[in-house]
Design a protein around this motif. Structure first.
Motif, PDB file in Angstrom:
ATOM      1  N   ARG A 121      -5.875  12.880   0.048  1.00 48.85           N
ATOM      2  CA  ARG A 121      -6.585  13.040  -1.245  1.00 48.85           C
ATOM      3  C   ARG A 121      -6.250  11.968  -2.159  1.00 48.85           C
ATOM      4  NH1 ARG A 121      -6.399  18.765  -0.199  1.00 48.85           N
ATOM      5  NH2 ARG A 121      -4.400  19.034  -1.462  1.00 48.85           N
ATOM      6  N   ILE A 122      -5.164  11.549  -2.374  1.00 45.61           N
ATOM      7  CA  ILE A 122      -4.660  10.286  -3.047  1.00 45.61           C
ATOM      8  C   ILE A 122      -5.266   9.096  -2.336  1.00 45.61           C
ATOM      9  CG2 ILE A 122      -2.500   8.898  -3.881  1.00 45.61           C
ATOM     10  CD1 ILE A 122      -2.890  11.400  -5.480  1.00 45.61           C
ATOM     11  N   ILE A 123      -5.270   8.982  -1.258  1.00 47.11           N
ATOM     12  CA  ILE A 123      -5.887   7.685  -0.576  1.00 47.11           C
ATOM     13  C   ILE A 123      -7.542   7.803  -0.954  1.00 47.11           C
ATOM     14  CG2 ILE A 123      -6.456   6.718   1.693  1.00 47.11           C
ATOM     15  CD1 ILE A 123      -3.753   7.994   2.626  1.00 47.11           C
ATOM     16  N   GLN A 124      -8.218   8.930  -0.980  1.00 44.48           N
ATOM     17  CA  GLN A 124      -9.421   8.993  -1.231  1.00 44.48           C
ATOM     18  C   GLN A 124      -9.716   8.533  -2.650  1.00 44.48           C
ATOM     19  OE1 GLN A 124     -12.128   9.288   0.945  1.00 44.48           O
ATOM     20  NE2 GLN A 124     -13.242   8.740  -0.948  1.00 44.48           N
ATOM     21  N   ILE A 125      -9.066   8.891  -3.789  1.00 49.90           N
ATOM     22  CA  ILE A 125      -8.928   8.442  -4.869  1.00 49.90           C
ATOM     23  C   ILE A 125      -8.978   7.014  -4.992  1.00 49.90           C
ATOM     24  CG2 ILE A 125      -7.950   8.399  -7.392  1.00 49.90           C
ATOM     25  CD1 ILE A 125      -7.084  11.417  -6.704  1.00 49.90           C
ATOM     26  N   ILE A 126      -8.028   6.524  -4.352  1.00 50.06           N
ATOM     27  CA  ILE A 126      -8.046   4.888  -4.282  1.00 50.06           C
ATOM     28  C   ILE A 126      -9.047   4.345  -3.658  1.00 50.06           C
ATOM     29  CG2 ILE A 126      -6.315   2.990  -3.563  1.00 50.06           C
ATOM     30  CD1 ILE A 126      -4.049   4.796  -3.079  1.00 50.06           C
ATOM     31  N   GLU A 127      -9.484   4.714  -2.720  1.00 49.85           N
ATOM     32  CA  GLU A 127     -10.973   4.114  -2.085  1.00 49.85           C
ATOM     33  C   GLU A 127     -11.922   4.266  -2.903  1.00 49.85           C
ATOM     34  OE1 GLU A 127     -11.520   2.774   0.600  1.00 49.85           O
ATOM     35  OE2 GLU A 127     -10.146   3.471   2.187  1.00 49.85           O
ATOM     36  N   ASP A 128     -11.902   5.299  -3.934  1.00 49.26           N
ATOM     37  CA  ASP A 128     -13.273   5.589  -4.918  1.00 49.26           C
ATOM     38  C   ASP A 128     -12.902   4.579  -6.072  1.00 49.26           C
ATOM     39  OD1 ASP A 128     -14.464   7.234  -3.333  1.00 49.26           O
ATOM     40  OD2 ASP A 128     -13.568   8.943  -4.125  1.00 49.26           O
ATOM     41  N   THR A 129     -11.731   4.068  -6.510  1.00 52.80           N
ATOM     42  CA  THR A 129     -11.477   3.375  -7.638  1.00 52.80           C
ATOM     43  C   THR A 129     -10.781   1.992  -7.552  1.00 52.80           C
ATOM     44  OG1 THR A 129      -9.253   4.562  -7.780  1.00 52.80           O
ATOM     45  CG2 THR A 129     -11.047   5.579  -9.084  1.00 52.80           C
ATOM     46  N   TYR A 130     -10.307   1.831  -6.526  1.00 55.42           N
ATOM     47  CA  TYR A 130      -9.698   0.414  -6.310  1.00 55.42           C
ATOM     48  C   TYR A 130     -10.750  -0.695  -5.665  1.00 55.42           C
ATOM     49  CZ  TYR A 130      -4.808   1.468  -7.388  1.00 55.42           C
ATOM     50  OH  TYR A 130      -3.775   2.054  -7.921  1.00 55.42           O
ATOM     51  N   PRO A 131     -10.561  -1.969  -5.679  1.00 55.27           N
ATOM     52  CA  PRO A 131     -11.359  -2.866  -5.034  1.00 55.27           C
ATOM     53  C   PRO A 131     -11.598  -2.749  -3.784  1.00 55.27           C
ATOM     54  CG  PRO A 131     -10.018  -3.929  -6.658  1.00 55.27           C
ATOM     55  CD  PRO A 131      -9.557  -2.502  -6.525  1.00 55.27           C
ATOM     56  N   ASP A 132     -12.637  -3.061  -3.103  1.00 58.74           N
ATOM     57  CA  ASP A 132     -12.739  -2.878  -1.536  1.00 58.74           C
ATOM     58  C   ASP A 132     -11.675  -3.439  -0.847  1.00 58.74           C
ATOM     59  OD1 ASP A 132     -15.044  -1.546  -2.217  1.00 58.74           O
ATOM     60  OD2 ASP A 132     -16.286  -3.321  -2.009  1.00 58.74           O
ATOM     61  N   ASP A 133     -11.038  -4.713  -1.323  1.00 60.60           N
ATOM     62  CA  ASP A 133     -10.012  -5.521  -0.470  1.00 60.60           C
ATOM     63  C   ASP A 133      -8.481  -4.606  -0.626  1.00 60.60           C
ATOM     64  OD1 ASP A 133      -9.811  -6.318  -3.091  1.00 60.60           O
ATOM     65  OD2 ASP A 133      -9.337  -8.245  -2.258  1.00 60.60           O
TER      66      ASP A 133
END
Length: 489
Positions: A33-45
């Motif tokens: 779930r933390i990884i998903q939060i990063i996917e939703d809030t961090y830049p694509d790269d």
């Protein structure tokens, strides 16, 4: 005789590779779930960012100290992090927050998300520093303190907010809370803010409120000025809110677009701000303080007095007072002088520049002697500091909960000083008053004025802070100039 110096070759890896490393089954749900939060809030790269692969022992040794543990901060939105740990209970108690941090420290990707302490973050993100720090700045409004996140969450449950919104356009979280009204505070706030600000205008002009173009934002700001008749400062708030909550991780925010900048400049030129041409006289405040009696038993009065003396001596920002610490790493005290090494966080601090150290010398007059008052403040606050042994800030609250005194708390102390001295000015005016006094009355070289006040540009000082000094209203007693007691190192 020859000496061999031991060295360690640090292996490099990427953020994406850390995601693929196996984790224990009991933590797999939380980490995914933390990884998903990063996917939703961090830049694509973000997965391609190259970092140093440092273990727990590389960073903290066999055991992390309580002082370092208290300073740990992760670049994960606080409310979302609480929900990822326990989707059925988004509250964030101090014990729960400590458990979350310890679990993240055991996870290689979790350690890579550390942004505080800054020295640790620099070790990890040696090659991806700029990308990571830019993301942290964009996420800063969502990296709230534990108590703020917990309080906001309780407020949301009472209001019954129900609709989560992702900050990344068409991307939606892969998990949902079993209780629909437990949602991150920033998502709910974004929905209400955008609906409140732009609903009517976007519907009339066929503009997407989630993905406006720079031209759309410029036309909206013009509408606020010409039709809604809003003040320029209010329009700036609208511009900042829309720029922050629409695609926050874009490499070029909407507010930086030339069209938006020119629109704001045109609005401000139509209503130029009235500049105060006078600043209060430092000698008036010094004279008043020389006649003031301070109760030795009052932690409030001693804290207030020391904060005022430090600003009169240094001419620094009020916020810089919150960066002073009394531990051995940041402070050295003798009877003749006191040296402070402010922690990272000043307005001018960045990867390549840190504000100078503060060297404060002894004064002949006890009232203005910081080498007398600072140790006295430390001794007087010793009893309250026992409630939190990790607290090393020079200034702490003088009542209620024991914690570091914030900028707003110190500002309140200074405001009372100016009011009692019958000086018209805000706490922030210390910086202008002291710098002007150093240059005009003490005839210091402009470079010395800039160095003392931690100014990066002479044009900023001359354009915005240098002002004509008001005529003295009282006789000034003979005293040693406060600025003469301060040296940069």
């Amino acid at each position: 005789m020859t000496f061999s110096l031991p060295f360690q070759i640090m292996a490099s890896t990427t953020m994406g590779e850390l995601c693929l490393r196996p984790v224990s089954p009991e933590q797999e749900g939380f980490f995914s779930r933390i990884i998903q939060i990063i996917e939703d809030t961090y830049p694509d790269d973000w997965r391609s960012w190259e970092i140093q692969d440092l273990s727990y022992s590389d960073l903290f040794g066999e055991k992390i100290s309580s002082r370092i543990e208290a300073k740990l901060r992760f670049a994960i939105p606080t409310a979302e992090m609480a929900m990822a740990y326990c989707p059925n209970d988004a509250s964030l108690s101090e014990k729960k927050y400590r458990l979350i941090k310890r679990k993240l420290l055991e996870w290689p990707l979790g350690r890579a998300l550390l942004y505080s302490p800054h020295s640790i973050m620099e070790k990890i993100h040696d090659k991806s520093y700029e990308d990571f720090i830019k993301t942290v700045k964009l996420l800063k409004p969502r990296l709230t303190a534990r108590d703020e996140a917990s309080t906001s969450e309780c407020t949301l449950r009472k209001r019954g907010s129900t609709s989560p919104i992702s900050l990344r356009g068409n991307k939606t979280p892969r998990y949902e809370s079993s209780e629909p009204n437990r949602v991150p505070v920033t998502d709910s706030f974004m929905a209400k803010m955008m609906d409140l600000l732009t609903k009517q205008w976007t519907s009339d002009n066929n503009v997407s409120p989630k993905t406006p173009s720079p031209g759309d934002l410029a036309r909206y700001l013009i509408n606020l000025y010409n039709v809604k008749k809003l003040a320029p400062r209010t329009i700036l708030v609208h511009k900042s809110a829309i720029s922050t909550f629409t695609k926050p991780c874009n490499t070029s925010p909407l507010s930086d677009h030339p069209l938006v900048k020119k629109t704001i400049k045109a609005i401000l030129l139509k209503n130029p701000p009235k500049r105060c041409s006078y600043i209060w006289n430092v000698a008036d405040l010094v004279n008043w303080m020389g006649q003031r009696k301070i109760e030795d038993s009052s932690l409030f009065q001693i804290s207030q007095h020391v904060a005022t003396l430090l600003l009169l001596a240094t001419g620094r920002r009020v916020h810089d007072l919150t960066l002073l610490h009394i531990d051995a790493e940041h402070c050295q005290i003798t009877r003749e002088q006191i040296i402070f090494w402010p922690s990272f966080g000043s307005k001018t601090d960045n990867a390549n520049y840190r504000q100078s150290g503060w060297c404060l010398s002894k004064s002949d007059k006890t009232t203005f002697d910081l080498c007398y008052w600072i140790p006295k403040l430390i001794n007087k606050s010793e009893q309250r500091r026992k409630a939190d042994p990790t607290l090393t800030n020079l200034f702490i609250t003088t009542r209620n909960r024991v914690k570091a005194a914030s900028r707003s708390v110190i500002t309140g102390w200074l405001r009372l000083i100016l009011k009692d001295a019958k000086i018209k000015g805000s706490p922030g005016s210390f910086r202008s008053a002291v710098a002007t006094d150093n240059w005009v009355n003490k005839n210091l070289d402009i470079d010395e004025v800039l160095r003392k006040g931690n100014w990066r540009s002479s044009s900023t000082f001359l354009k915005h802070y240098f002002k004509e000094v008001e005529a003295r209203t009282r006789n000034v007693i003979a005293n040693q100039a406060m600025s003469d007691l301060f040296f940069t190192i």
